[in-house]
Design a protein around this motif. Structure first.
Motif, mmCIF file in Angstrom:
data_model
loop_
_atom_site.group_PDB
_atom_site.id
_atom_site.type_symbol
_atom_site.label_atom_id
_atom_site.label_comp_id
_atom_site.label_asym_id
_atom_site.label_seq_id
_atom_site.Cartn_x
_atom_site.Cartn_y
_atom_site.Cartn_z
ATOM 1 N N ASP A 172 0.731 -2.123 -18.834
ATOM 2 C CA ASP A 172 0.097 -1.859 -17.542
ATOM 3 C C ASP A 172 -0.438 -0.441 -17.534
ATOM 4 O O ASP A 172 -0.037 0.395 -18.352
ATOM 5 N N LEU A 173 -1.329 -0.141 -16.579
ATOM 6 C CA LEU A 173 -1.808 1.223 -16.375
ATOM 7 C C LEU A 173 -1.303 1.797 -15.058
ATOM 8 O O LEU A 173 -1.617 2.940 -14.732
ATOM 9 N N GLY A 174 -0.554 1.002 -14.318
ATOM 10 C CA GLY A 174 -0.004 1.453 -13.052
ATOM 11 C C GLY A 174 1.457 1.062 -12.929
ATOM 12 O O GLY A 174 1.976 0.257 -13.713
ATOM 13 N N THR A 214 1.535 2.733 -5.275
ATOM 14 C CA THR A 214 1.260 2.483 -6.684
ATOM 15 C C THR A 214 0.891 3.783 -7.362
ATOM 16 O O THR A 214 0.033 4.522 -6.874
ATOM 17 N N PHE A 246 -0.636 5.674 -10.750
ATOM 18 C CA PHE A 246 -1.492 5.451 -11.905
ATOM 19 C C PHE A 246 -1.480 6.688 -12.798
ATOM 20 O O PHE A 246 -1.158 7.795 -12.352
ATOM 21 N N LEU A 303 -7.195 7.877 -16.374
ATOM 22 C CA LEU A 303 -8.283 7.139 -15.740
ATOM 23 C C LEU A 303 -9.527 8.010 -15.617
ATOM 24 O O LEU A 303 -10.657 7.546 -15.825
ATOM 25 N N VAL A 319 1.463 -4.593 -10.502
ATOM 26 C CA VAL A 319 0.155 -3.995 -10.206
ATOM 27 C C VAL A 319 -0.921 -5.003 -10.589
ATOM 28 O O VAL A 319 -1.315 -5.080 -11.762
ATOM 29 N N LEU A 375 -4.490 -6.826 -11.273
ATOM 30 C CA LEU A 375 -5.728 -6.258 -11.797
ATOM 31 C C LEU A 375 -6.650 -5.792 -10.675
ATOM 32 O O LEU A 375 -7.394 -4.820 -10.828
ATOM 33 N N LEU A 426 -5.718 -2.197 -9.750
ATOM 34 C CA LEU A 426 -6.266 -1.258 -10.730
ATOM 35 C C LEU A 426 -7.772 -1.100 -10.535
ATOM 36 O O LEU A 426 -8.301 0.023 -10.552
ATOM 37 N N ARG A 485 -8.568 1.086 -7.583
ATOM 38 C CA ARG A 485 -8.353 2.510 -7.844
ATOM 39 C C ARG A 485 -9.509 3.105 -8.651
ATOM 40 O O ARG A 485 -9.992 4.190 -8.338
ATOM 41 N N TYR A 498 1.583 4.020 -18.027
ATOM 42 C CA TYR A 498 1.865 4.164 -16.599
ATOM 43 C C TYR A 498 2.888 5.288 -16.415
ATOM 44 O O TYR A 498 3.710 5.560 -17.280
#
Length: 372
Positions: A185-187, A195, A197, A202, A236, A238, A241, A244, A320
């Motif tokens: 994940d990125l978050g 959330t 990030f 990013l 989280v 998609l 994300l 964001r 993350y």
């Protein structure tokens, strides 16, 4: 350092990522510090700005040596040199250094066999990771540059010791053409009302897209749970994300021209145009099926990033923002990256892109689906 290094693993990276996650992640607003004093809560953006830490030049010789020098600025007393960052040269990788379950890309989910690490009942020719544990990276006999890179977990030190995340941001900032990412994940939102990030990462991705580069991301599927019961999904979606990313790009446009939001648009939305064409986002697939038999979602526990198809990271560090202790390797070697792309990334993207929600050829781009 590398005489005892076991083979690099692609599809299975365990250890420091298992177990309960501490609620020690901090947002940028919490990461305040006094000028000149580095703390464990120091934000990467502030650190890079105030210490004049810059991305390596990939067109120049020895980008990892450049990276080593820049990382040292985050550690003025050299406390963590050789611990959270350490560059070695003259390494050599075996021709078959890349270890992954063979002949599984493109097969149906119900056609896969579960193998124990001992591999007692392997199919003919099957090579499991445990059988390769004795393989070593040989130091001092080749021309491969490898940087050991890591971070200390929450509570271990009050000093800044997160060279792993810093190195990732610096290498992303060095990209000219592409960034490729395979992550859980990125978050992060498990157990939180908000959330978090990897904001600086990013930003670097968006910087590349604004320079006409492309970002490819493969993440775990919603609700993924590993066989051990640990979550491989951070709650989280998609869409969160994507929202964001869209907000960050829109803020940049508004900052550059505050009146642009109120102008009558005569062409495509510039935010959607950028993200739908340059940010290639997909959930993990290894074949034609969207789930395991019985509907269980497919997890992605890889921790891989690659810059300009030139330098790559593989290890345990998630992108993350949760302050776990992590370690991995950044490798600068043309032959190694070619093998990685051919044997891992190309089949990964070949199958995952069929479920992609943004990027080239995607009709229903997720960024256009988001309601402001």
């Amino acid at each position: 350092m590398f005489r005892r290094l076991a083979s690099l693993l692609i599809l299975v990276v365990a250890g420091s990522c298992s177990g309960d996650l501490p609620s020690s992640a901090v947002s940028d607003s919490q990461a305040e510090r006094d000028f000149g004093i580095l703390r464990s809560s120091t934000s990467i953006v502030s650190l890079m700005r105030e210490r004049n830490i810059r991305s390596p030049d990939l067109s120049a010789p020895d980008p990892l040596l450049q990276l080593q020098r820049e990382l040292a600025k985050s550690d003025p007393d050299g406390t963590f040199a050789g611990i959270t960052y350490d560059l070695t040269r003259g390494n050599s990788l075996a021709v078959d250094w890349l270890v992954q379950t063979p002949n599984r890309w493109g097969r149906r989910a119900d056609d896969l066999t579960w193998f124990e690490m001992g591999c007692k009942d392997c199919e003919p020719g099957q090579r499991c990771p445990a059988a390769l544990a004795a393989r070593r990276v040989t130091a001092g006999t080749g021309g491969v540059e490898i940087m050991g890179i890591g971070r200390l977990g929450a509570g271990i030190t009050e000093d800044f010791a997160n060279q792993s995340e810093l190195a990732c941001d610096l290498m992303f900032g060095a990209a000219h053409k592409s960034i490729r990412i395979a992550q859980q994940d990125l978050g992060f939102r498990l157990g939180r009302s908000d959330t978090l990030f990897a904001e600086s990462a990013l930003d670097e991705m968006i910087d590349l897209m604004e320079r006409d580069g492309d970002v490819y991301v493969v993440l775990s599927n919603p609700g993924s749970i590993g066989n051990g019961g640990s979550p491989h999904y951070n709650d989280v979606p998609l869409q969160v994300l994507a929202k964001r990313l869209k907000d960050i790009v829109q803020k940049r446009i508004d900052t550059a021209d505050p009146r642009s939001r109120y102008a009558i648009r005569k062409g495509p939305d510039p935010v959607n145009a950028l993200l739908c064409s340059r940010f290639h986002l997909a959930p993990f697939r290894f074949g034609p099926d969207d789930s395991w038999p019985g509907g269980k979602t497919i997890a992605n526990h890889s921790k891989l990033w690659m810059v300009d198809d030139r330098i790559f990271y593989i290890g345990s560090d998630n992108m993350y923002p949760v302050n776990l202790q992590e370690f991995g390797f950044i490798v600068d070697d043309r032959k190694a990256v070619d093998a990685l792309i051919e044997s891992y990334w190309n089949p990964l993207w070949q199958w995952s892109r069929r479920a992609s929600v943004s990027g080239e050829g995607v009709e229903k781009c997720i960024f256009r689906e988001i309601i402001e």
